[in-house]
Motif scaffolding. Structure first.
Motif, mmCIF file in Angstrom:
data_model
loop_
_atom_site.group_PDB
_atom_site.id
_atom_site.type_symbol
_atom_site.label_atom_id
_atom_site.label_comp_id
_atom_site.label_asym_id
_atom_site.label_seq_id
_atom_site.Cartn_x
_atom_site.Cartn_y
_atom_site.Cartn_z
ATOM 1 N N GLY A 65 34.242 38.829 53.036
ATOM 2 C CA GLY A 65 34.751 37.860 54.010
ATOM 3 C C GLY A 65 34.973 36.471 53.433
ATOM 4 O O GLY A 65 34.939 35.470 54.146
ATOM 5 N N ILE A 66 35.176 36.405 52.086
ATOM 6 C CA ILE A 66 35.423 35.096 51.450
ATOM 7 C C ILE A 66 36.928 34.976 51.172
ATOM 8 O O ILE A 66 37.585 35.991 50.883
ATOM 9 C CB ILE A 66 34.669 34.985 50.108
ATOM 10 N N SER A 67 37.456 33.792 51.209
ATOM 11 C CA SER A 67 38.882 33.607 50.939
ATOM 12 C C SER A 67 39.211 33.963 49.485
ATOM 13 O O SER A 67 38.484 33.577 48.565
ATOM 14 C CB SER A 67 39.268 32.152 51.194
ATOM 15 N N PHE A 68 40.299 34.710 49.287
ATOM 16 C CA PHE A 68 40.680 35.063 47.910
ATOM 17 C C PHE A 68 41.919 34.284 47.465
ATOM 18 O O PHE A 68 42.515 34.571 46.434
ATOM 19 C CB PHE A 68 40.893 36.577 47.776
ATOM 20 N N GLU A 69 42.286 33.312 48.274
ATOM 21 C CA GLU A 69 43.468 32.476 48.049
ATOM 22 C C GLU A 69 43.540 31.951 46.600
ATOM 23 O O GLU A 69 44.550 32.131 45.921
ATOM 24 C CB GLU A 69 43.369 31.290 49.025
ATOM 25 N N ASP A 70 42.445 31.315 46.142
ATOM 26 C CA ASP A 70 42.465 30.676 44.816
ATOM 27 C C ASP A 70 42.644 31.706 43.705
ATOM 28 O O ASP A 70 43.386 31.481 42.751
ATOM 29 C CB ASP A 70 41.147 29.917 44.566
ATOM 30 N N VAL A 71 41.924 32.822 43.826
ATOM 31 C CA VAL A 71 42.010 33.855 42.778
ATOM 32 C C VAL A 71 43.424 34.426 42.762
ATOM 33 O O VAL A 71 44.021 34.620 41.692
ATOM 34 C CB VAL A 71 40.982 34.997 43.026
#
Ligand code: ASP
Length: 442
Positions: A65-71
Motif C-alpha cells: 500500500g505504498i506509492s510506487f510513483e518514484d520507482v
C-alpha cells in the motif's frame, strides 16, 4: 537451407543507448542473425539498478500500500532516455501508462516483472526495423505451470518461419490461464534457447559482458586462460561448481537439438567467445583439462565399518537417515569399508547432531568422523579419460603445496576429479592445480 542465428542479449548489453548501438552493429553485421531476444535494461555501473529489480520493487510497494510513483519514474526515465538518445520516432508513453495503471490495479508479480523485457523488445524492434513478436504468442505453460514444450515449438515454427526477422522479449510466456508467467531470474537465456530449438537455428548466440568462460576464477588466478570450446557435459560439471554465465535451464533445449551455444561479449564482438558443443573439435585444445571450479562450506561425514560391503542395505539405511532429516547431499565417495557423505553446510544447519546420533544407532560404525568447513574443487576435462597421469599430476602438485586432501571423487564419466580440502586451502588448491597444467608461457 539458409543458416539461422538466434541472438540473445543480456541486460548489460542493452542497459543504455550506447549499448543499443553496439547491438545494432552486431545484428546488422551478419544477416544470419534474424531472431533477437532482449533482456530488460541491466546495470550501467556498479551501483545502478536493474529495471527488473525496479519492477519487483513497484509490485511490492503496491502490495504494501505504498506509492510506487518514484520507482516507476526511475524506470520510465531510463526507457525515455534510450529512445531520445537513439533519436527514435517512437512514443512509449501510452505503453508506460497502461503498465503503470495495471500495476497500481494489482497486476501480478510476474506480469509486472515481465514488462522490463516487453518494453525493451518494443524499443529494440523499432530501432532495428525488425518485427515485434510477443513472447506470449510463442511460449506457453501447461496446467501444472511447466513449460509446454511441444506446443511452444509448434507455435515458434508456425509464427516465426514466415518472418524474415523478429524481436521476441525474453523471460516470460503465457500461462494455461492466459496470464503472463515468467521463468526464474535470468530466464531470457531460456527464451533464447527455446526459440533456437523451435526454429532449428544453426547457432544460439548468447551476448553478455564477458567473452565466455575462463579456465578458473580470475579473482583467484591472475589472467586465467580463456576456454574456446567446451562440451555441454563439461559445462554442467563446472557450473554445478559455481562457474555460471548461463541460466542452467537454458542448456537442455539446445543440447537436445544439437545446436551449439556461443557465449559472446557485446563490448568485444570480434572475440570468438566460448563455443558450447555436443561433439568437441579435438584440434582446438591440447591441454588435458578444460577448467577448474570449486565451492566452499561443506561438511564431510566419514563412516568406516569392517565388512560394510557385505552388509545388505547399509547405504540405503544411511541415505534414508539423510532423507528423513530433510537433507540432500552433494557427493558420496566410497571405498570397500568406508563411505563418506559430502553435504553443503547450508543444507545441514542444525541437523548434524541428530544425523550423527541416528547413524550411530542404526548403522553401528567402527568409526564416525566429521570434517567441517571443507571445500570441493573440481578439475574438469573431456580429454582427461584418455590421458595418463592427470590425477598423479594433480596430487603431486597438492603434495608440494602441503595441501591435505581429505576426499577424492572421480565421476563415472571420468571427465572430472573432485578433491575435498579444508576451506582455508581453497585458493591454494586451485592455484596449484591450475599452475601444474598451465605453464606461465602457455
Ligand atoms: N530481466 C530478468 C532478470 O533480471 C531476466 C533476464 O535478464 O534474463 O532476471
Amino acid at each position: 537451407m539458409s543458416e539461422i542465428v538466434v541472438a540473445k542479449f543480456g541486460g548489460s548489453s542493452l542497459s543504455d543507448s550506447t549499448q543499443f548501438m553496439k547491438v545494432k552493429d552486431i545484428i546488422m553485421s551478419d544477416p544470419r542473425r534474424r531472431y533477437v531476444i532482449p533482456s530488460a535494461p541491466g546495470k550501467r555501473f556498479n551501483k545502478d539498478y536493474k529495471v527488473t529489480d525496479l519492477l519487483y520493487l513497484c509490485h511490492s510497494h503496491v502490495e504494501q500500500g505504498i506509492s510506487f510513483e518514484d520507482v516507476f519514474k526511475i524506470l520510465s526515465d531510463r526507457y525515455n532516455e534510450i529512445i531520445n538518445d537513439l533519436k527514435l520516432d517512437f512514443d512509449i508513453s501510452k505503453d508506460l501508462k497502461e503498465i503503470k495503471d495495471n500495476i497500481s490495479n494489482g497486476a501480478s508479480k510476474d506480469y509486472t516483472a515481465s514488462r522490463g523485457e516487453y518494453l525493451n523488445g518494443l524499443i529494440l524492434s523499432k530501432y532495428l526495423g525488425f518485427n515485434f513478436v510477443d513472447a506470449t504468442d510463442l511460449i506457453v505453460f501447461n496446467k501444472r505451470g511447466r513449460l509446454d514444450s511441444i506446443k511452444t515449438y509448434e507455435l515458434i515454427k508456425e509464427k516465426l518461419s514466415n518472418l524474415d526477422n523478429a524481436v521476441i522479449p525474453g523471460f516470460y510466456g503465457l500461462s494455461y490461464k492466459g496470464e503472463i508467467k515468467t521463468f526464474s531470474r535470468g530466464g531470457s537465456d531460456i527464451t533464447g534457447a527455446l526459440i533456437s530449438s523451435g526454429i532449428n537455428a544453426t547457432l544460439y548466440e548468447n551476448w553478455t559482458d564477458v567473452s565466455g568462460f575462463l579456465m578458473a576464477d580470475p579473482r583467484i588466478i591472475e589472467k586465467p586462460k580463456h576456454i574456446k570450446e567446451i562440451t555441454y557435459r563439461e559445462l554442467r560439471e563446472l557450473s554445478y561448481m559455481g562457474a555460471t554465465v548461463l541460466h542452467e535451464d537454458s542448456v537442455f533445449p539446445v543440447r537436445e537439438a544439437e545446436i551449439p551455444i556461443n557465449i559472446k561479449n557485446t563490448n568485444k564482438p570480434d572475440h570468438c567467445g566460448t563455443l558450447i558443443v555436443n561433439n568437441p573439435n579435438e584440434e582446438i585444445n591440447s591441454i588435458a583439462i578444460t577448467g577448474i571450479a570449486g565451492k566452499k562450506d561443506f561438511t564431510v561425514i566419514a563412516i568406516e565399518k569392517t565388512m560394510m560391503n557385505q552388509e545388505l542395505g547399509f547405504c540405503r539405511k544411511l541415505l534414508s537417515i539423510i532423507e528423513s532429516n530433510g537433507v540432500s547431499f552433494e557427493n558420496m565417495p566410497a571405498g570397500i569399508d568406508t563411505v563418506s557423505l559430502v553435504i553443503a553446510n547450508s543444507e545441514l544447519k542444525d541437523k548434524l547432531d541428530n544425523i550423527l546420533d541416528e547413524i550411530e544407532d542404526q548403522l553401528k560404525p567402527d568409526s564416525l568422523l566429521v570434517y567441517p568447513d571443507m571445500a570441493l574443487i573440481a578439475t574438469v576435462g573431456k580429454r582427461m579419460n584418455r590421458q595418463k597421469g592427470v590425477s598423479a599430476k594433480i596430487f603431486k602438485a597438492l603434495e608440494k603445496e602441503n595441501v591435505n586432501v581429505r576426499m577424492i571423487n572421480q565421476g563415472s564419466s571420468e571427465i572430472n576429479i573432485i578433491v575435498g580440502v579444508e576451506n582455508s586451502d581453497f585458493e591454494k588448491t586451485i592455484k596449484a592445480i591450475y599452475n601444474c597444467f598451465i605453464s606461465k608461457t602457455n
